[in-house]
Design a protein around this motif. Structure first.
Motif, PDB file in Angstrom:
ATOM      1  N   SER A 130       0.905  -1.362   0.013  1.00  0.00           N
ATOM      2  CA  SER A 130       0.044   0.008   0.228  1.00  0.00           C
ATOM      3  C   SER A 130       0.885   1.349  -0.137  1.00  0.00           C
ATOM      4  O   SER A 130       1.985   1.181   0.868  1.00  0.00           O
ATOM      5  CB  SER A 130      -0.942  -0.037   1.372  1.00  0.00           C
ATOM      6  OG  SER A 130      -1.725   1.125   1.183  1.00  0.00           O
ATOM      7  N   ASP A 136      -6.266   2.485   1.717  1.00  0.00           N
ATOM      8  CA  ASP A 136      -6.658   1.748   0.738  1.00  0.00           C
ATOM      9  C   ASP A 136      -7.420   0.536   0.980  1.00  0.00           C
ATOM     10  O   ASP A 136      -7.484   0.239   2.175  1.00  0.00           O
ATOM     11  CB  ASP A 136      -5.309   0.857   0.061  1.00  0.00           C
ATOM     12  CG  ASP A 136      -4.678   1.890  -1.010  1.00  0.00           C
ATOM     13  OD1 ASP A 136      -4.727   2.622  -1.190  1.00  0.00           O
ATOM     14  OD2 ASP A 136      -3.325   1.021  -1.029  1.00  0.00           O
ATOM     15  N   ILE A 173      -6.633  -0.539   4.632  1.00  0.00           N
ATOM     16  CA  ILE A 173      -5.160  -0.437   4.932  1.00  0.00           C
ATOM     17  C   ILE A 173      -4.936   0.930   5.293  1.00  0.00           C
ATOM     18  O   ILE A 173      -5.135   1.861   4.450  1.00  0.00           O
ATOM     19  CB  ILE A 173      -4.198  -0.782   3.662  1.00  0.00           C
ATOM     20  CG1 ILE A 173      -4.426  -2.353   3.259  1.00  0.00           C
ATOM     21  CG2 ILE A 173      -2.829  -0.527   4.180  1.00  0.00           C
ATOM     22  CD1 ILE A 173      -3.774  -2.733   2.263  1.00  0.00           C
ATOM     23  N   GLY A 179       1.141  -1.491   4.041  1.00  0.00           N
ATOM     24  CA  GLY A 179       0.793  -2.676   3.513  1.00  0.00           C
ATOM     25  C   GLY A 179       0.516  -3.663   4.704  1.00  0.00           C
ATOM     26  O   GLY A 179       0.458  -2.886   5.905  1.00  0.00           O
TER      27      GLY A 179
END
Length: 192
Positions: A130, A136, A173, A179
């Motif tokens: 991410s 996200d 996220i 991430g």
């Protein structure tokens, strides 16, 4: 307000400011909440922000949020009525409606909004990268294995309806993370 009683649809409007503004005004006058989809990016024929501003004060207070998919979201109030500008891609529109639209509808129906959308915790099947600085939202399919839930990412562009059909929920996220790692527990916002 006791609830939402009617749903009005306006169909598709051409990229013509006058036609779009007239259709939006007609729907706005009939509705408790106006939802528009598409036309909220930055192209020369994207009139959604201007049209919403013309409906009443205070107007647009959010145009663009730091998430993917769903960046061109518009949130507004026009003379006391909520107005939501959803992105044009189906997956983006679904995620934004889940995050914002459902709460607006619950409020209009007189429900108390005290909790987040229904969530479960699941382990993520694989690493997902991410970009820091934006949240996200990843569509996932849920599967129960060995007594716990696992979330398998469904990767695809926000315009693909198949990613919606195959998914059971979405994983956020957060903007501070780069991430999530395979096996990590993540909250899944259920969409079914």
């Amino acid at each position: 307000m006791s609830g939402i009683s009617n749903l009005y649809t306006g169909g598709i409007t051409r990229d013509d400011y006058q036609e779009f503004a007239q259709k939006a005004r007609e729907l706005y006058e009939q509705a408790d909440c106006l939802i528009l989809s598409g036309g909220s990016s930055v192209g020369t024929k994207d009139y959604t922000t201007e049209v919403i501003q013309s409906l009443g004060d205070p107007g647009v207070f959010v145009h663009g949020i730091s998430i993917k998919p769903g960046k061109p979201t518009i949130l507004a109030v026009a003379d006391g009525k909520p107005v939501i500008g959803l992105p044009g891609h189906p997956a983006s529109a679904m995620i934004i409606f889940k995050l914002f639209g459902e709460r607006v509808f619950r409020r209009l129906k007189g429900e108390k909004i005290e909790h987040k959308p229904e969530r479960i915790f699941a382990r993520i099947v694989k690493n997902i990268a991410s970009s820091p600085g934006r949240s996200d939202y990843i569509r996932v399919r849920l599967e129960e294995k060995h007594g716990e839930w696992w979330a398998e990412p469904i990767i695809g562009k926000s315009g693909l309806i198949t990613t919606l059909v195959k998914s059971d929920g979405i994983v956020e996220i957060v903007s501070e993370k780069e991430g999530i790692s395979q096996g990590e527990y993540v909250p899944v916002i259920l969409t079914r």
